[in-house]
Design an enzyme around this catalytic site. Structure first.
Site, PDB file in Angstrom:
ATOM      1  N   ARG A  52       0.840  -1.210   0.000  1.00 23.99           N
ATOM      2  CA  ARG A  52       0.000   0.000   0.000  1.00 23.99           C
ATOM      3  C   ARG A  52       0.872   1.257   0.000  1.00 23.99           C
ATOM      4  O   ARG A  52       0.565   2.243  -0.645  1.00 23.99           O
ATOM      5  CB  ARG A  52      -0.961   0.021   1.200  1.00 23.99           C
ATOM      6  CG  ARG A  52      -1.622   1.398   1.386  1.00 23.99           C
ATOM      7  CD  ARG A  52      -2.932   1.410   2.161  1.00 23.99           C
ATOM      8  NE  ARG A  52      -2.982   0.525   3.292  1.00 23.99           N
ATOM      9  CZ  ARG A  52      -2.381   0.740   4.478  1.00 23.99           C
ATOM     10  NH1 ARG A  52      -1.680   1.834   4.677  1.00 23.99           N
ATOM     11  NH2 ARG A  52      -2.503  -0.138   5.449  1.00 23.99           N
ATOM     12  N   TYR A 104     -13.652  17.607 -16.767  1.00 22.59           N
ATOM     13  CA  TYR A 104     -14.076  16.208 -16.759  1.00 22.59           C
ATOM     14  C   TYR A 104     -15.273  16.042 -15.806  1.00 22.59           C
ATOM     15  O   TYR A 104     -15.216  16.505 -14.660  1.00 22.59           O
ATOM     16  CB  TYR A 104     -12.891  15.340 -16.315  1.00 22.59           C
ATOM     17  CG  TYR A 104     -13.219  13.877 -16.229  1.00 22.59           C
ATOM     18  CD1 TYR A 104     -13.432  13.130 -17.385  1.00 22.59           C
ATOM     19  CD2 TYR A 104     -13.329  13.233 -15.011  1.00 22.59           C
ATOM     20  CE1 TYR A 104     -13.741  11.785 -17.319  1.00 22.59           C
ATOM     21  CE2 TYR A 104     -13.633  11.878 -14.934  1.00 22.59           C
ATOM     22  CZ  TYR A 104     -13.839  11.164 -16.094  1.00 22.59           C
ATOM     23  OH  TYR A 104     -14.152   9.840 -16.011  1.00 22.59           O
ATOM     24  N   ASP A 176      -4.635  19.287 -15.131  1.00 27.44           N
ATOM     25  CA  ASP A 176      -4.932  17.926 -15.577  1.00 27.44           C
ATOM     26  C   ASP A 176      -4.434  17.830 -17.016  1.00 27.44           C
ATOM     27  O   ASP A 176      -4.976  18.464 -17.920  1.00 27.44           O
ATOM     28  CB  ASP A 176      -6.444  17.672 -15.476  1.00 27.44           C
ATOM     29  CG  ASP A 176      -6.832  16.253 -15.896  1.00 27.44           C
ATOM     30  OD1 ASP A 176      -6.123  15.659 -16.729  1.00 27.44           O
ATOM     31  OD2 ASP A 176      -7.867  15.751 -15.412  1.00 27.44           O
ATOM     32  N   LYS A 201      -5.818   6.615 -19.788  1.00 27.39           N
ATOM     33  CA  LYS A 201      -6.015   7.138 -21.140  1.00 27.39           C
ATOM     34  C   LYS A 201      -4.740   6.958 -21.978  1.00 27.39           C
ATOM     35  O   LYS A 201      -4.328   5.840 -22.197  1.00 27.39           O
ATOM     36  CB  LYS A 201      -6.465   8.598 -21.054  1.00 27.39           C
ATOM     37  CG  LYS A 201      -7.560   8.852 -19.988  1.00 27.39           C
ATOM     38  CD  LYS A 201      -8.858   8.148 -20.277  1.00 27.39           C
ATOM     39  CE  LYS A 201      -9.846   8.187 -19.124  1.00 27.39           C
ATOM     40  NZ  LYS A 201     -10.200   9.497 -18.613  1.00 27.39           N
TER      41      LYS A 201
END
Ligand SMILES: *Cc1c(COP(=O)(O)O)cnc(C)c1O
Length: 384
Positions: A52, A104, A176, A201
């Protein structure tokens, strides 16, 4: 050693010494382990404790992404939204964040259901006109958060000008950079403090994984984000880290070819009587100088009628009607009901996200085949 070209960094990251990984594997291994053994109490011989917190495969992918954005560090998250959520944890109740209105849809939802509950004050402005940002600044403004080109209207915001305003008011500039990828745009070099990517993406590029990254040159912010990631636990798994690492190897050739295809398709769309408007930064003559080295492969377009938009969605065969973008397959999206369904209707209408707007993520198929598919779909009848 001087920085190598981005094509080289996509494959090797910043090469500072000979590849020394265990067994000299050419493809970096997937360390599919939850935990790491220790020999001496109080010592951490491998540098790793628990996945983690950190994992060798994830660390290698982070190094490569950091090298692409010329960042001191990149932190990998289990999705782009996890990366954005972690960034929002940098702020406190009453802090104001000015966002691009062309955003977005998932980020709008995050603000509506979580940021507001946490007391953040979010304002949306058209950041492509810099005066709007100056007007929106308040004494509590702590960040300017932009997407450029925006989603789905492709509005381009001047990163350098935003950075100047942010610095003047002591706010952070968060960009972004998903739509252009580090191959065509490096916001940190233009004055941004934080760069976000949806690794789902262009970075991974094959429509086969979900990932997110935050890149920064600010040591303090980087350390805070690592602590947030370790504490909230949305880190990228070893296997997904490896998929992104493998995808990035071909980022440069994919970006170039997808852009070439997109240019042809944008020009074809412009010449069609059923198409009213084409939104593609490559058709725009006044882009901020020196900001982006390419205009990417995302195109939005408005058809003359709703029936024409529905006909395209219904009749495409090669192109897939699906959310997402940036992969090898050409995808078509209906922003109004898919990616931007959570944007209030009056805002959608004002921005131009209406029943006639479609968004195309141009893939790696032959451009003429994509055009033929669109042509046949447009001419095809909409059976009701
Ligand atoms: C997809 C996307 C996101 C969210 O990323 P996920 O990996 O889907 O969580 C954020 N910003 C932009 C611009 C995107 O396209």
């Amino acid at each position: 050693m001087t920085e190598q070209a981005i094509e080289t960094r996509c494959i090797h990251g910043n090469v500072t010494e000979k590849n020394q990984n265990e067994n000299r594997a050419v493809s970096f291994p997937i360390y599919q382990t939850a935990t790491f053994s220790h020999i001496t109490p109080g010592h951490n011989e491998s540098g790793f404790d628990y996945t983690r917190e950190s994992n060798p495969t994830r660390s290698r992918t982070e190094e490569i992404v950091a090298s692409l954005e010329s960042a001191d560090q990149a932190i990998a998250f289990s999705s782009g939204m996890a990366a954005i959520s972690a960034c929002m944890e940098l702020f406190s109740p009453q802090d104001n964040i000015i966002c691009s209105q062309d955003l977005y849809g998932g980020v709008v939802r995050l603000h509506n259901i979580i940021s507001r509950k946490n007391g953040l004050d979010i304002s949306y402005v058209d950041t492509s006109n810099i005066e709007n940002i100056e007007k929106a600044v308040t004494p509590r403004t702590r960040a300017i958060y932009i997407e450029t080109p925006g989603n789905p209207m492709m509005c381009v915001t001047d990163i350098r000008l935003c950075s100047r305003i942010a610095k003047r008011f002591g706010a952070l500039l968060i960009v972004d950079n998903t739509f252009l990828s580090p191959y065509f745009q490096n916001p940190l070099k233009l004055g941004a403090d934080i760069v976000i990517h949806s690794g789902s993406k262009f970075l991974s590029g094959h429509n086969d994984t979900i990932a997110g990254f935050v890149c920064t040159n600010n040591k303090e912010i980087g350390e805070k984000l690592r602590l947030i990631s370790k504490t909230t636990g949305a880190a990228l798994s070893p296997f997904d880290s490896w998929l992104v690492m493998r995808g990035i190897k071909t980022l440069s050739v994919r970006m170039e070819r997808q852009q070439e295809n997109a240019r042809k398709i944008a020009e074809w769309l412009l010449s069609q009587k059923e198409i009213a408007t084409v939104y593609y930064p490559g058709l725009d003559s006044k882009l901020p100088e020196g900001q982006m080295s390419g205009t990417g492969s995302m195109i939005s377009f408005e058809t003359e009628s709703e029936a024409a938009a529905l006909a395209i969605l219904k009749n495409v065969k090669l192109i897939t009607f699906a959310e997402s973008l940036g992969g090898t397959e050409t995808l078509i999206t209906y922003p109004m009901v898919q990616t931007h369904a959570d944007v209030p209707e009056e805002v959608r209408e004002r921005i131009g996200i209406n029943a006639r707007l479609l968004r195309l993520s141009v893939g790696l198929e032959n451009a003429d085949d994509i055009i033929s598919d669109l042509k046949a779909a447009l001419r095809g009848k909409l059976s009701t």
